[in-house]
Design a protein around this motif. Structure first.
Motif, PDB file in Angstrom:
ATOM      1  N   ILE A 117       0.857  -1.184   0.000  1.00 36.24           N
ATOM      2  CA  ILE A 117       0.000   0.000   0.000  1.00 36.24           C
ATOM      3  C   ILE A 117       0.891   1.231   0.000  1.00 36.24           C
ATOM      4  O   ILE A 117       1.743   1.386   0.879  1.00 36.24           O
ATOM      5  CB  ILE A 117      -0.922   0.011   1.232  1.00 36.24           C
ATOM      6  N   PRO A 134      -6.176   7.587   6.580  1.00 37.19           N
ATOM      7  CA  PRO A 134      -6.362   6.255   5.997  1.00 37.19           C
ATOM      8  C   PRO A 134      -5.153   5.349   6.186  1.00 37.19           C
ATOM      9  O   PRO A 134      -5.308   4.131   6.317  1.00 37.19           O
ATOM     10  CB  PRO A 134      -6.610   6.545   4.512  1.00 37.19           C
ATOM     11  N   LEU A 148      -5.233   1.485   7.263  1.00 40.77           N
ATOM     12  CA  LEU A 148      -4.761   0.465   6.331  1.00 40.77           C
ATOM     13  C   LEU A 148      -3.504  -0.248   6.829  1.00 40.77           C
ATOM     14  O   LEU A 148      -3.258  -1.402   6.472  1.00 40.77           O
ATOM     15  CB  LEU A 148      -4.517   1.089   4.964  1.00 40.77           C
ATOM     16  N   VAL A 208      -4.309  -3.572   8.359  1.00 43.12           N
ATOM     17  CA  VAL A 208      -4.836  -4.665   7.542  1.00 43.12           C
ATOM     18  C   VAL A 208      -3.821  -5.802   7.542  1.00 43.12           C
ATOM     19  O   VAL A 208      -2.621  -5.569   7.337  1.00 43.12           O
ATOM     20  CB  VAL A 208      -5.105  -4.177   6.098  1.00 43.12           C
ATOM     21  N   ALA A 228      -0.393  -5.953   5.473  1.00 40.83           N
ATOM     22  CA  ALA A 228      -0.106  -4.628   4.907  1.00 40.83           C
ATOM     23  C   ALA A 228       1.379  -4.291   4.984  1.00 40.83           C
ATOM     24  O   ALA A 228       2.010  -4.464   6.024  1.00 40.83           O
ATOM     25  CB  ALA A 228      -0.917  -3.562   5.619  1.00 40.83           C
ATOM     26  N   CYS A 283      -2.366   5.394  -3.429  1.00 41.25           N
ATOM     27  CA  CYS A 283      -3.286   6.410  -2.908  1.00 41.25           C
ATOM     28  C   CYS A 283      -2.647   7.780  -3.000  1.00 41.25           C
ATOM     29  O   CYS A 283      -1.487   7.963  -2.615  1.00 41.25           O
ATOM     30  CB  CYS A 283      -3.668   6.110  -1.459  1.00 41.25           C
ATOM     31  N   GLY A 285     -10.577   4.678   4.272  1.00 41.70           N
ATOM     32  CA  GLY A 285      -9.679   3.652   4.758  1.00 41.70           C
ATOM     33  C   GLY A 285     -10.416   2.403   5.209  1.00 41.70           C
ATOM     34  O   GLY A 285      -9.997   1.275   4.916  1.00 41.70           O
ATOM     35  N   LEU A 342     -11.884   0.588   2.117  1.00 47.84           N
ATOM     36  CA  LEU A 342     -10.839  -0.145   1.404  1.00 47.84           C
ATOM     37  C   LEU A 342     -10.362  -1.337   2.220  1.00 47.84           C
ATOM     38  O   LEU A 342     -10.075  -2.406   1.662  1.00 47.84           O
ATOM     39  CB  LEU A 342      -9.679   0.792   1.080  1.00 47.84           C
ATOM     40  N   ALA A 343     -10.296  -1.185   3.544  1.00 44.89           N
ATOM     41  CA  ALA A 343      -9.902  -2.314   4.396  1.00 44.89           C
ATOM     42  C   ALA A 343     -10.864  -3.486   4.212  1.00 44.89           C
ATOM     43  O   ALA A 343     -10.445  -4.654   4.179  1.00 44.89           O
ATOM     44  CB  ALA A 343      -9.859  -1.887   5.857  1.00 44.89           C
TER      45      ALA A 343
END
Length: 243
Positions: free
Chosen positions: A15, A31, A35, A38, A41, A77, A169, A172-173
């Motif tokens: 990410i 965000p 994220l 996650v 990540a 992003c 965020g 998207l997670a």
């Protein structure tokens, strides 16, 4: 590590956030905080060089990668900020976004970052959102403006202004790790907004506050519009030359 343990490990998710001078810090860090939790990540903060980058809040953010050593990202992003005007027609920045956008699973932005995606040609024919004061400018760079805290069109996901980055965020997670994980993160970060005042959007603000807000942002709105128009002109010129 045993094969069984390896099988249980979450797949890595790369990410990346574009970090540039005078970025609106919360557009990126809000965000990013979500994220980063996650499973799997791997967070990347990217700029032309790895020296600390001054945000609009008076503190610096340290890039972890430059354009050359950034790996192919699963999620790219672009946060917004007044400093974005200076890079709307920066070919090094736009080229980096185009390259990443070709193979990223999700191409995303928060706030006015959507306009930079548009300048790179990554929102042509896509619905998108951004901060309300710049919302109609999305059409200047080939996107279709759509109101929403989070707007998704295929693999493009864009958030509204600043604080909408938290909603972005979490949304998207859920895409990356499932709704149960996103719900866990929402509770873990105690995301339960109860604003002290009514008026966080033009549809809810009193007229006097809205007028002051528009005046406060007027120069930035005008500067971005000019940069967006130039970016679209450059895109049109490049297309014509390729035909």
């Amino acid at each position: 590590m045993s094969d069984a343990a390896t099988d249980l490990a979450p797949a890595p998710v790369k990410i990346g956030f574009l970090i540039y001078p005078m970025v609106t810090a919360l557009d990126a860090l809000g965000p990013a905080q979500i994220l980063s939790a996650v499973p799997g990540a791997q967070m990347h903060y990217i700029w032309k060089e790895k020296a600390p980058v001054a945000s609009d809040s008076g503190y610096t953010i340290n890039p972890t990668h430059d354009f050359d050593d950034c790996p192919q990202l699963d999620v790219i992003c672009v946060p917004g900020g007044f400093g974005q005007v200076d890079i709307m027609n920066d070919e090094a920045v736009l080229g980096f976004l185009r390259t990443q956008g070709q193979d990223a699973k999700y191409v995303t932005a928060v706030c006015t970052g959507s306009l930079l995606l548009g300048a790179a040609g990554l929102l042509d024919g896509y619905e998108a959102s951004c901060h309300w004061a710049w919302h109609e400018q999305l059409a200047l760079v080939g996107a279709t403006p759509k109101q929403g805290r989070v707007v998704r069109d295929r693999n493009r996901m864009t958030g509204g202004g600043v604080t909408a980055g938290i909603d972005f965020g979490l949304t998207l997670a859920a895409e990356l790790a499932g709704e149960d994980v996103a719900k866990l993160l929402q509770l873990s970060f105690e995301y339960d907004p109860q604003p002290p005042f009514v008026g966080g959007h033009p549809t809810k603000a009193d007229p006097a506050t809205l007028e002051l807000s528009r005046a406060f942002m007027a120069d930035g709105v005008a500067s971005m519009a000019e940069a967006a128009k130039q970016a679209q002109a450059n895109k049109d010129k490049a297309r014509a030359a390729a035909e």
